[in-house]
Design an enzyme around this catalytic site. Structure first.
Site: not given
Ligand SMILES: *Cc1c(COP(=O)(O)O)cnc(C)c1O
Length: 399
Positions: A86, A108, A375
Site C-alpha cells: 500500500k 477511510e 502483498s
Molecule cells: C490491503 C491489502 C490487500 C488488498 O488490497 P488490493 O487493493 O486488492 O491489493 C492485499 N494484501 C495486503 C497485505 C493488504 O494490506
C-alpha cells in the site's frame, strides 16, 4: 487503457456529483502532467528506493517448490516499509497532493492498513491526515489506531449505522464534499471514479516492472503463471499490468470465498458471483442483495470486505485475459502456516489466499513456474490467527 473518460471497456468511468467531477478533472490533469514530469518521477523513485526499501526481492521458495512440484517464486512486497504494497500508491498520492497545493490527505480505513500507510506518507511529505474509521473497527484494530496517532494523523470515528467500513466511507465522502479544495481523498485501491483506478495501478506497477526484470535475470525466462490476491485489486493490477501483453503468461487473480461461497454475506467473491453495477462512483462487478443494494460481505482477511472490485479487473474477467479463482478461509489459514513453517515467512492473511491458490496450481502439475505476489506480512494477523486457529496447528492458548 483506460480511455480518456476512464473506461476499461464498459467498466470504470465516473459517477459523481458535478462539484466533485470538477475536482476529479483537476486531479486527472495534475496526474497527467506528473506522470510525464521527470522531477516528480525522480522524487517518487528516490522514496521507493531509500524510504520503502525497493526493489523488493524475488525469492525462490525451494522448500515449497519441492513439496508441491512446481517452481514457486515470491515477490516480496511484505518487506516494504510498513509491511505491504500500500505504501507504493500512498506515496504517489501524497506527492500528487503536495503538487496540487493540498494541505490534507483524507481517507477511510477498515482494518487500518490503508490508514497507516497513508499516515506514514503524510508524515513524510508534510501533509495533515484525517482517517475515517468505524467505531467498531477502532476498537478491533487498536494497534493500527495507535500507529496512525503516533504518526500524527487524526483518527475520526464513524458512529452511525453498523459503525464499520461502509460508514467510514460515507463519513470520509461527506467531509470531502464539504471541502474538496484543500484536501485530497486518497483512495486505497484501484477503485473509485477516474482517474483513481488508473493512477493507483500506475503507482503499483513498480511491482510488475521490477518483477519482470528480476525474474528474467534469475531464470532467463518470463514466469509461466502469475498469482495475486484481489481485494480491491491494487497489488494484483500492479503485477498483472506489466505482463498483459505476454500471451504465454497465464494470469490468476484470487478472491476470498470466505466461510461459504454459496451463502450471501459469507464471502467476498465479487468477480466470481457479482454482476455489473455502479457503486462508490464507478462501474464494475458488484455483489448486490435482493434490493440491488451492496451486499454484506465477509472474509477472514478483515477490512477487505468490499462488495466491488477495480474496473480493470472486471474488464480482464470479461475478456478472459485473467482467470479469477477463489480460496476459502480454511485454505488460506492452511497456507498461512505452510509458508510460515516451510519458508520462514509469515504472510498477511490476504497474501495467504494467493499462496493457497499457487500451491493448488502447483499440485495440478505441468503448469510451469509460478510467480506470486506476497502483498504483505502477517504481523497484523498473528493474534487473530492464533486465537481462532492456533489449536489446529499445535499452538495452545498462552493465557
Ligand atoms: C490491503 C491489502 C490487500 C488488498 O488490497 P488490493 O487493493 O486488492 O491489493 C492485499 N494484501 C495486503 C497485505 C493488504 O494490506
Amino acid at each position: 487503457m483506460p480511455n480518456a473518460d476512464g473506461y476499461f471497456g464498459e467498466y470504470g468511468g465516473s459517477f459523481i456529483p458535478p462539484q466533485l467531477q470538477e475536482i476529479m478533472d483537476e486531479i486527472s490533469a495534475a496526474y497527467d502532467s506528473c506522470r510525464q514530469d521527470p522531477e516528480f518521477k525522480a522524487e517518487l523513485a528516490r522514496l521507493y528506493k531509500h524510504f520503502v526499501g525497493r526493489p523488493s526481492p524475488i525469492f525462490h521458495a525451494q522448500n515449497l517448490s519441492e513439496k508441491y512440484g512446481a517452481p514457486l517464486y515470491l515477490k516480496r512486497e511484505d518487506l516494504n516499509h510498513t509491511g505491504a504494497h500500500k505504501i507504493n500508491h500512498c506515496l504517489g498520492e501524497a506527492l500528487l497532493a503536495k503538487k496540487l497545493g493540498k494541505k490534507k490527505l483524507i481517507a477511510e480505513t477498515g482494518a487500518g492498513q490503508h490508514g497507516v500507510a497513508l499516515a506514514t506518507a503524510a508524515a513524510l511529505v508534510g501533509l495533515k491526515c484525517d482517517i475515517y474509521m468505524g467505531e467498531v473497527d477502532i476498537a478491533k484494530e487498536h494497534p493500527n489506531v495507535v500507529r496512525m496517532r503516533i504518526l500524527g494523523a487524526n483518527v475520526i470515528p464513524a458512529t452511525h449505522g453498523r459503525k464499520t467500513l461502509k460508514e467510514a466511507v460515507d463519513a470520509a465522502f461527506e467531509a470531502y464534499l464539504a471541502d474538496p479544495h484543500t484536501q485530497l481523498y486518497a483512495i486505497g485501491s484501484v477503485v473509485g471514479p477516474h482517474p483513481f483506478p488508473a493512477m493507483v495501478r500506475d503507482f503499483q506497477s513498480i511491482i510488475g516492472n521490477e518483477a519482470r526484470v528480476q525474474f528474467q535475470e534469475m531464470t532467463g525466462q518470463l514466469p509461466n503463471n502469475l498469482v495475486a490476491y484481489v481485494g480491491g485489486g491494487s497489488n494484483a493490477m500492479g503485477l498483472f499490468s506489466v505482463f498483459l501483453g505476454d500471451e504465454e503468461v497465464q494470469i490468476h487473480g484470487v478472491e476470498p470465498s470466505g466461510r461459504d461461497l454459496h451463502t450471501q454475506g459469507e464471502h467476498a467473491a465479487t468477480l466470481t458471483l457479482g454482476e455489473p453495477g455502479v457503486m462508490h462512483g464507478f462501474k464494475s462487478y458488484m455483489l448486490k442483495d435482493g434490493e440491488g443494494e451492496p451486499q454484506e460481505v465477509y472474509s477472514v482477511a478483515s477490512g477487505l470486505d468490499y462488495p466491488s472490485v477495480g474496473p480493470q479487473h472486471a474488464y480482464l474477467k470479461d475478456t478472459g485475459r485473467v482467470n479469477y479463482g477463489h480460496i476459502n478461509d480454511k485454505e488460506a489459514i492452511d497456507a498461512f502456516f505452510e509458508l510460515s513453517r516451510l519458508e520462514g515467512i509469515i504472510p498477511a492473511i490476504e497474501s495467504a489466499h494467493a499462496v493457497a491458490y499457487a500451491l493448488k496450481l502447483a499440485k495440478e502439475g505441468e503448469k510451469g513456474s509460478i510467480l506470486l505476489n506476497l502483498s504483505g506480512r502477517g504481523d497484523k494477523d498473528i493474534d487473530f490467527v492464533v486465537e481462532h486457529y492456533g489449536q489446529d496447528f499445535g499452538i495452545e492458548s498462552l493465557l
